[in-house]
Design a protein around this motif. Structure first.
Motif, PDB file in Angstrom:
ATOM      1  N   VAL A  87     -62.316-105.357  -0.968  1.00  0.00           N
ATOM      2  CA  VAL A  87     -62.975-104.065  -0.804  1.00  0.00           C
ATOM      3  C   VAL A  87     -64.478-104.279  -0.926  1.00  0.00           C
ATOM      4  O   VAL A  87     -64.962-104.709  -1.981  1.00  0.00           O
ATOM      5  CB  VAL A  87     -62.489-103.049  -1.857  1.00  0.00           C
ATOM      6  CG1 VAL A  87     -63.222-101.721  -1.683  1.00  0.00           C
ATOM      7  CG2 VAL A  87     -60.985-102.851  -1.755  1.00  0.00           C
ATOM      8  N   LEU A  88     -65.210-104.010   0.149  1.00  0.00           N
ATOM      9  CA  LEU A  88     -66.670-104.085   0.118  1.00  0.00           C
ATOM     10  C   LEU A  88     -67.190-102.743  -0.363  1.00  0.00           C
ATOM     11  O   LEU A  88     -67.137-101.745   0.361  1.00  0.00           O
ATOM     12  CB  LEU A  88     -67.220-104.410   1.509  1.00  0.00           C
ATOM     13  CG  LEU A  88     -66.810-105.778   2.079  1.00  0.00           C
ATOM     14  CD1 LEU A  88     -67.306-105.926   3.511  1.00  0.00           C
ATOM     15  CD2 LEU A  88     -67.330-106.900   1.215  1.00  0.00           C
ATOM     16  N   ALA A  89     -67.652-102.727  -1.594  1.00  0.00           N
ATOM     17  CA  ALA A  89     -68.048-101.473  -2.239  1.00  0.00           C
ATOM     18  C   ALA A  89     -69.557-101.445  -2.407  1.00  0.00           C
ATOM     19  O   ALA A  89     -70.106-102.094  -3.306  1.00  0.00           O
ATOM     20  CB  ALA A  89     -67.354-101.327  -3.597  1.00  0.00           C
ATOM     21  N   GLY A  90     -70.245-100.704  -1.536  1.00  0.00           N
ATOM     22  CA  GLY A  90     -71.690-100.598  -1.607  1.00  0.00           C
ATOM     23  C   GLY A  90     -72.147 -99.819  -2.826  1.00  0.00           C
ATOM     24  O   GLY A  90     -71.332 -99.270  -3.577  1.00  0.00           O
ATOM     25  N   PRO A  91     -73.462 -99.732  -3.051  1.00  0.00           N
ATOM     26  CA  PRO A  91     -73.983 -99.018  -4.218  1.00  0.00           C
ATOM     27  C   PRO A  91     -73.507 -97.567  -4.244  1.00  0.00           C
ATOM     28  O   PRO A  91     -73.549 -96.863  -3.227  1.00  0.00           O
ATOM     29  CB  PRO A  91     -75.502 -99.090  -4.023  1.00  0.00           C
ATOM     30  CG  PRO A  91     -75.726-100.266  -3.133  1.00  0.00           C
ATOM     31  CD  PRO A  91     -74.540-100.315  -2.227  1.00  0.00           C
ATOM     32  N   GLY A  92     -73.030 -97.127  -5.421  1.00  0.00           N
ATOM     33  CA  GLY A  92     -72.640 -95.735  -5.593  1.00  0.00           C
ATOM     34  C   GLY A  92     -71.422 -95.312  -4.814  1.00  0.00           C
ATOM     35  O   GLY A  92     -71.211 -94.112  -4.589  1.00  0.00           O
ATOM     36  N   LEU A 103     -71.472-107.010   8.172  1.00  0.00           N
ATOM     37  CA  LEU A 103     -72.096-105.855   8.816  1.00  0.00           C
ATOM     38  C   LEU A 103     -71.448-104.574   8.305  1.00  0.00           C
ATOM     39  O   LEU A 103     -70.230-104.417   8.359  1.00  0.00           O
ATOM     40  CB  LEU A 103     -71.943-105.953  10.342  1.00  0.00           C
ATOM     41  CG  LEU A 103     -72.722-107.082  11.019  1.00  0.00           C
ATOM     42  CD1 LEU A 103     -72.431-107.101  12.509  1.00  0.00           C
ATOM     43  CD2 LEU A 103     -74.215-106.926  10.775  1.00  0.00           C
ATOM     44  N   LYS A 104     -72.263-103.679   7.788  1.00  0.00           N
ATOM     45  CA  LYS A 104     -71.768-102.394   7.293  1.00  0.00           C
ATOM     46  C   LYS A 104     -72.937-101.430   7.233  1.00  0.00           C
ATOM     47  O   LYS A 104     -74.089-101.836   7.090  1.00  0.00           O
ATOM     48  CB  LYS A 104     -71.108-102.542   5.920  1.00  0.00           C
ATOM     49  CG  LYS A 104     -71.929-103.274   4.877  1.00  0.00           C
ATOM     50  CD  LYS A 104     -71.103-103.521   3.637  1.00  0.00           C
ATOM     51  CE  LYS A 104     -71.815-104.393   2.620  1.00  0.00           C
ATOM     52  NZ  LYS A 104     -72.127-105.741   3.119  1.00  0.00           N
ATOM     53  N   LYS A 105     -72.629-100.170   7.314  1.00  0.00           N
ATOM     54  CA  LYS A 105     -73.668 -99.149   7.270  1.00  0.00           C
ATOM     55  C   LYS A 105     -73.289 -98.101   6.234  1.00  0.00           C
ATOM     56  O   LYS A 105     -72.274 -97.428   6.367  1.00  0.00           O
ATOM     57  CB  LYS A 105     -73.842 -98.487   8.641  1.00  0.00           C
ATOM     58  CG  LYS A 105     -74.980 -97.485   8.683  1.00  0.00           C
ATOM     59  CD  LYS A 105     -75.157 -96.918  10.072  1.00  0.00           C
ATOM     60  CE  LYS A 105     -76.330 -95.922  10.095  1.00  0.00           C
ATOM     61  NZ  LYS A 105     -76.523 -95.352  11.454  1.00  0.00           N
ATOM     62  N   MET A 106     -74.092 -97.986   5.191  1.00  0.00           N
ATOM     63  CA  MET A 106     -73.842 -97.010   4.140  1.00  0.00           C
ATOM     64  C   MET A 106     -74.346 -95.635   4.555  1.00  0.00           C
ATOM     65  O   MET A 106     -75.419 -95.501   5.154  1.00  0.00           O
ATOM     66  CB  MET A 106     -74.529 -97.429   2.839  1.00  0.00           C
ATOM     67  CG  MET A 106     -74.011 -98.727   2.245  1.00  0.00           C
ATOM     68  SD  MET A 106     -72.275 -98.661   1.748  1.00  0.00           S
ATOM     69  CE  MET A 106     -72.331 -97.402   0.460  1.00  0.00           C
ATOM     70  N   LEU A 107     -73.562 -94.617   4.234  1.00  0.00           N
ATOM     71  CA  LEU A 107     -73.928 -93.229   4.515  1.00  0.00           C
ATOM     72  C   LEU A 107     -74.064 -92.483   3.202  1.00  0.00           C
ATOM     73  O   LEU A 107     -73.357 -92.780   2.224  1.00  0.00           O
ATOM     74  CB  LEU A 107     -72.859 -92.558   5.389  1.00  0.00           C
ATOM     75  CG  LEU A 107     -72.584 -93.237   6.734  1.00  0.00           C
ATOM     76  CD1 LEU A 107     -71.377 -92.596   7.398  1.00  0.00           C
ATOM     77  CD2 LEU A 107     -73.810 -93.166   7.626  1.00  0.00           C
ATOM     78  N   ALA A 108     -74.971 -91.534   3.150  1.00  0.00           N
ATOM     79  CA  ALA A 108     -75.222 -90.796   1.905  1.00  0.00           C
ATOM     80  C   ALA A 108     -74.390 -89.519   1.849  1.00  0.00           C
ATOM     81  O   ALA A 108     -74.333 -88.757   2.818  1.00  0.00           O
ATOM     82  CB  ALA A 108     -76.696 -90.458   1.773  1.00  0.00           C
ATOM     83  N   LYS A 109     -73.740 -89.298   0.716  1.00  0.00           N
ATOM     84  CA  LYS A 109     -73.065 -88.023   0.479  1.00  0.00           C
ATOM     85  C   LYS A 109     -74.098 -86.927   0.275  1.00  0.00           C
ATOM     86  O   LYS A 109     -73.945 -85.793   0.715  1.00  0.00           O
ATOM     87  CB  LYS A 109     -72.180 -88.167  -0.759  1.00  0.00           C
ATOM     88  CG  LYS A 109     -71.474 -86.890  -1.197  1.00  0.00           C
ATOM     89  CD  LYS A 109     -70.351 -86.523  -0.258  1.00  0.00           C
ATOM     90  CE  LYS A 109     -69.563 -85.348  -0.827  1.00  0.00           C
ATOM     91  NZ  LYS A 109     -68.504 -84.892   0.111  1.00  0.00           N
ATOM     92  N   ASP A 110     -75.195 -87.282  -0.425  1.00  0.00           N
ATOM     93  CA  ASP A 110     -76.284 -86.350  -0.708  1.00  0.00           C
ATOM     94  C   ASP A 110     -77.267 -86.390   0.469  1.00  0.00           C
ATOM     95  O   ASP A 110     -77.933 -87.400   0.700  1.00  0.00           O
ATOM     96  CB  ASP A 110     -76.985 -86.762  -2.007  1.00  0.00           C
ATOM     97  CG  ASP A 110     -78.086 -85.801  -2.432  1.00  0.00           C
ATOM     98  OD1 ASP A 110     -78.438 -84.910  -1.633  1.00  0.00           O
ATOM     99  OD2 ASP A 110     -78.584 -85.950  -3.557  1.00  0.00           O
ATOM    100  N   THR A 111     -77.358 -85.299   1.208  1.00  0.00           N
ATOM    101  CA  THR A 111     -78.203 -85.280   2.409  1.00  0.00           C
ATOM    102  C   THR A 111     -79.637 -84.844   2.126  1.00  0.00           C
ATOM    103  O   THR A 111     -80.438 -84.698   3.059  1.00  0.00           O
ATOM    104  CB  THR A 111     -77.587 -84.339   3.467  1.00  0.00           C
ATOM    105  OG1 THR A 111     -77.435 -83.030   2.895  1.00  0.00           O
ATOM    106  CG2 THR A 111     -76.227 -84.859   3.920  1.00  0.00           C
ATOM    107  N   ARG A 112     -79.992 -84.633   0.843  1.00  0.00           N
ATOM    108  CA  ARG A 112     -81.374 -84.272   0.529  1.00  0.00           C
ATOM    109  C   ARG A 112     -82.318 -85.412   0.913  1.00  0.00           C
ATOM    110  O   ARG A 112     -81.991 -86.577   0.770  1.00  0.00           O
ATOM    111  CB  ARG A 112     -81.526 -83.975  -0.970  1.00  0.00           C
ATOM    112  CG  ARG A 112     -80.864 -82.699  -1.437  1.00  0.00           C
ATOM    113  CD  ARG A 112     -81.008 -82.569  -2.947  1.00  0.00           C
ATOM    114  NE  ARG A 112     -80.345 -83.682  -3.629  1.00  0.00           N
ATOM    115  CZ  ARG A 112     -80.516 -83.963  -4.925  1.00  0.00           C
ATOM    116  NH1 ARG A 112     -81.334 -83.238  -5.655  1.00  0.00           N
ATOM    117  NH2 ARG A 112     -79.885 -84.981  -5.466  1.00  0.00           N
ATOM    118  N   ARG A 113     -83.487 -85.047   1.386  1.00  0.00           N
ATOM    119  CA  ARG A 113     -84.466 -86.051   1.832  1.00  0.00           C
ATOM    120  C   ARG A 113     -85.583 -86.168   0.789  1.00  0.00           C
ATOM    121  O   ARG A 113     -86.727 -85.794   1.021  1.00  0.00           O
ATOM    122  CB  ARG A 113     -85.024 -85.680   3.199  1.00  0.00           C
ATOM    123  CG  ARG A 113     -83.948 -85.630   4.275  1.00  0.00           C
ATOM    124  CD  ARG A 113     -84.521 -85.189   5.611  1.00  0.00           C
ATOM    125  NE  ARG A 113     -85.512 -86.136   6.121  1.00  0.00           N
ATOM    126  CZ  ARG A 113     -85.197 -87.222   6.818  1.00  0.00           C
ATOM    127  NH1 ARG A 113     -83.932 -87.503   7.065  1.00  0.00           N
ATOM    128  NH2 ARG A 113     -86.142 -88.018   7.264  1.00  0.00           N
TER     129      ARG A 113
END
Length: 607
Positions: A20-25, A294-304
């Motif tokens: 399991v490749l588990a990125g930050p958070g 190769l992987k692309k992390m996506l944010a649950k929190d969409t605040r900028r």
């Protein structure tokens, strides 16, 4: 908390190898705990057949507490532990005849110092640490020295000689170090089929956390344990592999699909910790590495939440800015213990520590700092003073008997307690040695009568220790100025004490405190957390200040190979992904009187 589709796949995986490749958070601890529960509840796996291994006691404790917090899990026979604790348990049960004592890091350092002294090698504490690191990494690589470039300045031949002496002395004292635990366990399971089968039957399901930090010896042992069923569940992130200096080998993780062609790979690509701005920018940085999945992390929190990047003239200006921003965040309702200042190394935080102290802002430093009393000069002074007040111990004479040279031979110092009478007898047929012994004896007798401050000055000026330091510095092409600074600090500390005996007790107490096994240090409420990036891995904070993000620091100036630069980029990536809300990155224009430039990683982040 509902599972994402990939989290669900990880939790419900049953047979065979899975990585399991588990990125930050991304919730790696959460899915490990839920997977254990799933095995027990849905597949009726006996709890005692499940082994969960991680790298620190704190992580193992947290994992166990998270599992026991589940409904109906007040107690459990699931085995949680570190590699060393699990392997030591296997050794104790499988090799009951072993009655060995595990050496502390301080004991290892003391032993190595004595071996170097006996070989008349001059050294500083930093060199001893590097040699111990070399020994540890070489052993963790299962004694494959050809695959390791030495950190210390020793030649391969010198290293081999010293290693043999180190191992022989350990054996003589019936002691082992932490690396021996790994080696002995691997050898036990490799060479004893019945023992191996017994432990395979015991642990039918193996889960390994922080897999990117594993070293070859640990991995080979775990491969033996998982057997033909290969029920091994690996959780980690190759982008957070930052411990090569401890022997960790990220190539092991990258080779998973080659090692297990039928294995399952699952990517946890949702970051539940950081806002989208941090997640997106951090991905821009780490994507510059070539040796990665190769992987692309996506944010649950969409605040900028914007990333603040600032440059300063020098580290003083930088520290005052950080002070003001900490106060501002605190006034906005962020508790001090939710704020972290991260740096590449301990020395990079000195300025900000002084500024926080100046303005009475409480802070907590995770890493232990090197004490004045750990410096080789302080240890030499202590040995001289102990020889003066008696009894004369072999270890002290080995340390300073030839600092400066008095032509004392090791075979004249065989007993634990030495007397000048015995020394005169040993050298009775070498009359040329008598003036050296007589002068040494008179110096120690005179030294005993002095107050500590004057005694230090006498050792330096009259006994000839200054000559030794000059020779030491000349050999290494360095200035004696840092040594004079150490002596000055020692004299300032010694002024408060009336007798040598009192000062010796104080120095011994300080060295004892510094040499103790690192005790658990909890993050205290109401204090800013100051840490190296390495020590911050696995933690998270509302607000993170990443300081001195300059070339030569990030990446570190000695990281010149492509492989080393990629690890430095991973270190930077780990730092910026600790932030949950606000991230500050700063760099300086001038450092140590020289022009300084922003890190290439800052440029990658901004572009």
């Amino acid at each position: 908390m509902e599972l994402t589709s990939n989290q669900y796949r990880a939790v419900t995986h049953l047979q065979g190898p899975c990585m399991v490749l588990a990125g930050p958070g991304s919730g790696k601890t959460f899915i490990i705990v839920r997977r254990i529960e799933h095995l027990i509840v849905e597949h009726k796996v006996k709890p005692e057949a499940i082994l969960v291994v991680t790298f620190t006691k704190a992580a193992a404790k947290e994992m166990k507490e998270r599992f026991l917090a589940l409904p109906g899990r007040e107690s459990s026979q699931v085995v949680f532990g570190t590699f060393h604790s699990i392997f030591f348990g296997i050794l104790r049960q499988s090799a009951k005849q072993m009655n060995l004592t595990i050496m502390t890091e301080a004991q290892k350092r003391t032993l190595l110092e004595q071996l170097l002294i006996e070989r008349k090698c001059s050294y500083e504490l930093e060199e001893v640490v590097d040699i111990l690191k070399d020994i540890g990494v070489w052993k963790n690589q299962n004694m494959q020295q050809e695959a390791y470039e030495l950190e210390s300045s020793l030649t391969k031949e010198e290293f081999e000689e010293l290693l043999l002496a180190y191992e022989a002395e350990k054996k003589r004292e019936n002691k082992i170090d932490f690396e021996d635990i790994l080696i002995y366990t691997y050898q036990l399971l490799r060479d004893n089929p019945k023992q191996l089968e017994m432990w395979r039957e015991r642990f039918r399901y193996i889960l390994i956390d922080e897999f990117q930090d594993i070293n070859p010896l640990q991995y080979q042992t775990m491969k033996l344990l998982c057997g033909q069923e290969k029920n091994i569940f690996l959780v980690g992130d190759d982008d957070q592999s930052i411990y090569s200096f401890r022997g960790a080998s990220p190539e092991i993780m990258l080779d998973f699909e080659t090692e297990y062609p039928k294995g399952v790979k699952i990517i946890l690509d949702r970051n539940f910790r950081s806002p989208s701005s941090i997640v997106r920018r951090s991905q821009k940085v780490i994507s510059n590495n070539e040796e990665r999945f190769l992987k692309k992390m996506l944010a649950k929190d969409t605040r900028r939440s914007p990333i603040v990047i600032r440059k300063f003239q020098n580290v003083i200006d930088e520290s005052y800015y950080i002070l003001q921003e900490i106060k501002k965040r605190n006034q906005e309702g962020v508790a001090l213990h939710h704020i972290a200042i991260l740096a590449r190394s301990q020395k990079d935080v000195l300025s900000v520590v002084d500024t926080l102290s100046e303005y009475n802002v409480p802070y907590f430093m995770k890493e232990k700092h090197t004490s004045l009393y750990e410096h080789f000069i302080a240890k030499d002074i202590l040995s001289y003073l102990k020889l003066a007040i008696g009894p004369m111990r072999r270890v002290d004479l080995l340390r300073v008997g030839n600092r400066p040279s008095r032509y004392l031979r090791r075979d004249s110092l065989e007993n634990e307690t030495i007397s000048f009478e015995k020394l005169y007898q040993f050298y009775e047929d070498k009359s040329w040695m008598h003036p050296y012994l007589q002068s040494f004896e008179e110096d120690l007798r005179f030294l005993k009568q002095l107050p500590p401050y004057a005694a230090i000055q006498y050792i330096y000026q009259k006994i000839g220790y200054a000559d030794y330091l000059v020779e030491y510095a000349k050999k290494r092409q360095m200035s004696t100025t840092p040594f004079l600074d150490i002596l000055k600090k020692l004299k300032m500390r010694a002024r408060k004490y009336a007798s040598i005996e009192e000062w010796v007790l104080r120095m011994e107490k300080s060295q004892e405190d510094e040499g103790k096994v690192a005790q658990k240090r909890e993050l205290l409420e109401g204090k800013v957390h100051i840490s190296t990036i390495h020590a911050s891995k696995g933690l998270e904070y509302d607000t993170v200040f990443l300081i001195q993000a300059n070339e030569g620091t990030m990446p570190y100036k000695q990281a010149v190979s492509p492989k080393a630069v990629e690890e430095e980029r991973r270190i930077f990536y780990v730092a910026i992904t600790r932030a949950k809300v606000k991230l500050y990155i700063s760099y300086v224009k001038e450092k140590n009187g020289k022009d300084a430039y922003p890190s290439r990683f800052v440029t990658e982040l901004k572009n």
